[in-house]
Design an enzyme around this catalytic site. Structure first.
Site, mmCIF file in Angstrom:
data_model
loop_
_atom_site.group_PDB
_atom_site.id
_atom_site.type_symbol
_atom_site.label_atom_id
_atom_site.label_comp_id
_atom_site.label_asym_id
_atom_site.label_seq_id
_atom_site.Cartn_x
_atom_site.Cartn_y
_atom_site.Cartn_z
ATOM 1 N N HIS A 40 0.068 9.942 -4.662
ATOM 2 C CA HIS A 40 -0.166 9.424 -3.306
ATOM 3 C C HIS A 40 0.109 10.523 -2.285
ATOM 4 O O HIS A 40 1.112 11.239 -2.401
ATOM 5 C CB HIS A 40 0.744 8.228 -3.004
ATOM 6 C CG HIS A 40 0.448 7.016 -3.827
ATOM 7 N ND1 HIS A 40 0.916 6.860 -5.113
ATOM 8 C CD2 HIS A 40 -0.288 5.898 -3.548
ATOM 9 C CE1 HIS A 40 0.507 5.704 -5.591
ATOM 10 N NE2 HIS A 40 -0.229 5.097 -4.668
ATOM 11 N N ASP A 65 -4.143 8.673 -3.440
ATOM 12 C CA ASP A 65 -4.477 7.438 -2.734
ATOM 13 C C ASP A 65 -3.792 7.363 -1.371
ATOM 14 O O ASP A 65 -2.753 7.994 -1.136
ATOM 15 C CB ASP A 65 -4.045 6.223 -3.549
ATOM 16 C CG ASP A 65 -5.035 5.889 -4.643
ATOM 17 O OD1 ASP A 65 -5.981 6.676 -4.857
ATOM 18 O OD2 ASP A 65 -4.850 4.845 -5.311
#
Length: 756
Positions: free
Chosen positions: A255, A103
């Site tokens: 991430h 993400d």
């Protein structure tokens, strides 16, 4: 009093009006272009601020909402939510399978490292990208797709869509799709909402958003195993938290942006090795759906759906099952995407460049303030000490030239002020083809005041320089004082003005022009500008021996020196600057006499002010260009070229042209960065200017109450002056020409005794 007339027929007023109207019409496109330049700059900076996602979003508006409207099978289902056939369905990742998801990217530091690790281990990933980041780093996304990874949407500004309007939701999705189209030539049907976790976190606020996006052909992806790498708990904990239990499949969240990700980079290869050793395989979200459903990957990704904005279902499905959510961007979507990337690239280059420019301008502005304060103080102390003297007192008569064109409102006041002169003078009123009876009014005023030293000279309308030259040729004395027809002199102004001519090296003297009609807002602004910007500047330039301008309102010249340089030139609109530079180049000294004061009527409306300053700015540029060879002049006559020319170009053209950067960046910082810090910085600059202005008012013995208008001046008046200068630069660059313009006068500036 005597009167002479020039030969020839005076120009018809209608021809003058038509020419002036045509000239004004030609300037309108340049005004528009100047405004468009400023608008373009502002737009680029707003785009850059929006791309950095520092306005709105990035925080949840509400939490703890109930989920009574969300079906239980969704809350207890898998991490992949589809709406095939309008029916909400969840899909789980098959056992012993990991859909590795990332993400918040792309990030120029961390994403390439993640991609390198995935390539080394031959592992695909699914990247949920932020549209603003895609726009800024399109090359990374292109590499990502070409490497075989899948991409999904993570909104454009990382905003929580659960509490946004439908228009905002559509905008966030569409802008990200366009960014993907411009970066990699694709769109996607995958979506992961910022701040989402497992499906059991869906609530009554977010559920309608997922349903609407599902109807538009999107597949929403959640998490069932979270590495929590954003907490930076250490490599071992990241690996532990990202490991599914009991051989279950999982959509695992890492991430690749959003903060310092060195622990993620360190944990990722170890995690992949561990899971492969445990018998796991890696796939993308589309790959997991295809494997779980045992159907064609394109159908599993929602192929054939047509979104409300037409993007998700457009184009053909990708050839690879691992990228089945991708669609080839075509037509308008592709071109709009490329345009967005181009605009962002421009912003990414422009804003840093403007930042550097801002630093240069800031240093130049503060340097100018420092120079003015130091040199003005030195000038004041030198000129006002008791032992200072120009030489023997000048007492011989001088000629005062008053060029006048339709000055019926002011000419009587001008002559009345000259009648009180303490110095012997002859007065030459040169009527430049007036149509309002200026000549007769001047004669009547002279008769009423008993002035026998007034001559009224009439000529065909030819412009102010021609009128001044007519006066110089007709003058009987070796020193000529030039003033405007709307100006009034203090009684000792002429006497003070001519004293520097005791020094035979002095060829011209600049007086101290003051705004008489200062009781209006516009007048007060100009009053501050005259005292601080003009007279403080003149003290500095005088001390540096490179005075650039003798003001048209009050200035004195040796008659022979004026004739030597060819008189007042009609080549430029700033005949006062033109002849001042010419005097320097001829070897004459030009000085400033602060005690010679005159009161002039400043423009009373914004339109007239724009017209006057436009002419001044453009005329100054013309004069500097005309005398550009002064840069190579040798000896004492080359001092202006060596010192004055660079200072004028820097302080009166370059710095003011780029000075709007200070205001634009201040506004930019207030909106996108830190409002308080930006406001304090602006107030600090204002305080510096107030100090300079207060000192200038002290030197000129002016009342400080007008400085109360200075903050408002910085917010409104200064921006207008910026636009005027930009307009002048555009005119100069496009080769435009202007006529000398006559401002409308009211005659409200009376004799000095009536001015406070």
């Amino acid at each position: 009093m005597t009167t002479t007339s020039s030969r020839g027929r005076r120009r018809a007023p209608s021809r003058i009006g038509r020419a002036a109207g045509k000239a004004a019409a030609l300037q309108k496109p340049r005004v528009i272009l100047a405004l468009l330049l400023l608008l373009a700059l502002t737009s680029v900076m707003l785009l850059d601020g929006y791309l950095r996602a520092e306005v709105g979003g990035d925080q949840r508006v509400r939490t703890g909402a109930s989920s009574s409207d969300v079906p239980d099978e969704i809350l207890d289902g898998g991490p992949i939510l589809t709406f095939r056939g309008g029916q909400a369905t969840t899909v789980s990742v098959p056992d012993k399978t990991i859909a590795l998801t990332f993400d918040d990217g792309p990030n120029p530091t961390w994403t390439p490292q993640v991609l390198k690790i995935l390539e080394e281990y031959d592992v695909p990933g699914t990247f949920f990208v932020v549209g603003s980041m895609v726009s800024r780093y399109p090359g990374i996304v292109k590499d990502m797709v070409e490497q075989g990874n899948e991409v999904g949407i993570h909104t454009f500004t990382h905003v929580d869509l659960s509490y946004q309007s439908q228009a905002r939701v559509t905008r966030e999705m569409t802008q990200t799709q366009l960014a993907l189209a411009g970066a990699a030539g694709i769109t996607t049907t995958l979506f992961r909402a910022p701040y989402s976790s497992e499906t059991d976190a869906i609530d009554n606020y977010s559920w309608p958003v997922y349903k609407e996006l599902g109807e538009d052909g999107y597949t929403s992806v959640f998490v069932d195993t979270d590495s929590d790498d954003w907490k930076r708990p250490g490599v071992s904990k990241i690996i532990k938290w990202a490991t599914p239990e009991d051989g279950e499949g999982a959509s695992v969240l890492f991430h690749d942006a959003g903060g310092e990700r060195s622990q993620t980079i360190a944990a990722l290869p170890k995690y992949i090795e561990k899971m492969k050793a445990a018998g796991y395989t890696f796939t993308t979200i589309s790959g997991a759906m295809a494997e779980q459903n045992g159907t064609d990957a394109g159908a599993g990704a929602g192929a054939g759906s047509t979104g409300g904005n037409g993007i998700p279902g457009a184009g053909l499905a990708a050839a690879s099952p691992l990228q089945a959510a991708h669609r080839q961007a075509t037509g308008v979507t592709l071109y709009e995407g490329k345009a967005l990337i181009a605009a962002v690239t421009l912003a990414e280059w422009t804003v840093p460049a403007l930042s550097v420019g801002l630093m240069v301008v800031g240093v130049a502005v503060m340097g100018r303030f420092g120079m003015m304060l130091v040199l003005a103080r030195r000038h004041h102390r030198r000129r006002n000490r008791r032992r200072f003297s120009w030489g023997p007192t000048v007492t011989r008569p001088v000629s005062v030239i008053v060029p006048a064109y339709n000055e019926k409102e002011c000419i009587a006041n001008t002559l009345e002020s000259l009648a009180k002169s303490t110095h012997p003078i002859e007065i030459l009123v040169v009527d430049d083809g007036s149509t309002d009876g200026t000549s007769q009014i001047a004669r009547d005023a002279a008769d009423r005041l008993g002035m026998t030293n007034v001559r009224v000279l009439r000529q065909e309308n030819a412009g102010k320089p021609a009128a001044l030259n007519h006066g110089v040729r007709s003058a009987r004395h070796d020193i000529v004082v030039m003033m405007d027809g709307d100006t009034v002199f203090e009684p000792d102004a002429v006497h003070q003005l001519v004293q520097p001519f005791a020094d035979p090296k002095v060829g011209a003297v600049a007086g101290n022009a003051k705004v008489g009609n200062r009781d209006t807002v516009i007048g007060a602004w100009q009053h501050i500008e005259y005292v601080m910007g003009f007279n403080l500047d003149r003290r500095m330039y005088d001390l540096l021996r490179c005075m650039p301008t003798i003001p048209g309102a009050i200035g004195a010249f040796r008659r022979d020196a004026v004739l030597e340089v060819g008189g007042m030139s009609e080549d430029t609109l700033a005949e006062d600057t033109d002849i001042t530079i010419a005097m320097h180049r001829a070897g004459w000294q030009v000085v400033y006499q602060e005690h010679a004061k005159a009161w002039t009527e400043a423009p009373g409306s914004l339109k007239q002010l724009w017209s006057q300053r436009y002419r001044w700015s453009y005329g100054t540029m013309q004069a500097l260009w005309k005398h550009r060879k002064s840069l190579t002049d040798k000896g004492p006559s080359g001092r202006f070229g060596r010192v004055g020319m660079p200072l004028v170009v820097l302080f009166q053209i370059v710095t003011p042209v780029f000075a709007p950067l200070i205001d634009v960046f201040t506004l930019y910082s207030m909106i996108f960065i830190d409002f308080r810090a930006a406001l304090l910085a602006w107030l600090a600059v204002l305080c510096v200017q107030l100090v300079c202005a207060a000192y200038a008012f002290r030197l000129d013995r002016e009342k400080y109450r007008y400085l109360l208008m200075m903050p408002l001046q910085q917010l409104a008046y200064r921006q207008m002056m910026y636009l005027v200068l930009i307009h002048s630069c555009v005119t100069a660059l496009t080769g435009g020409r202007l006529r000398w313009q006559k401002l409308k006068r009211t005659g409200e500036v009376g004799t000095p005794a009536g001015v406070s």
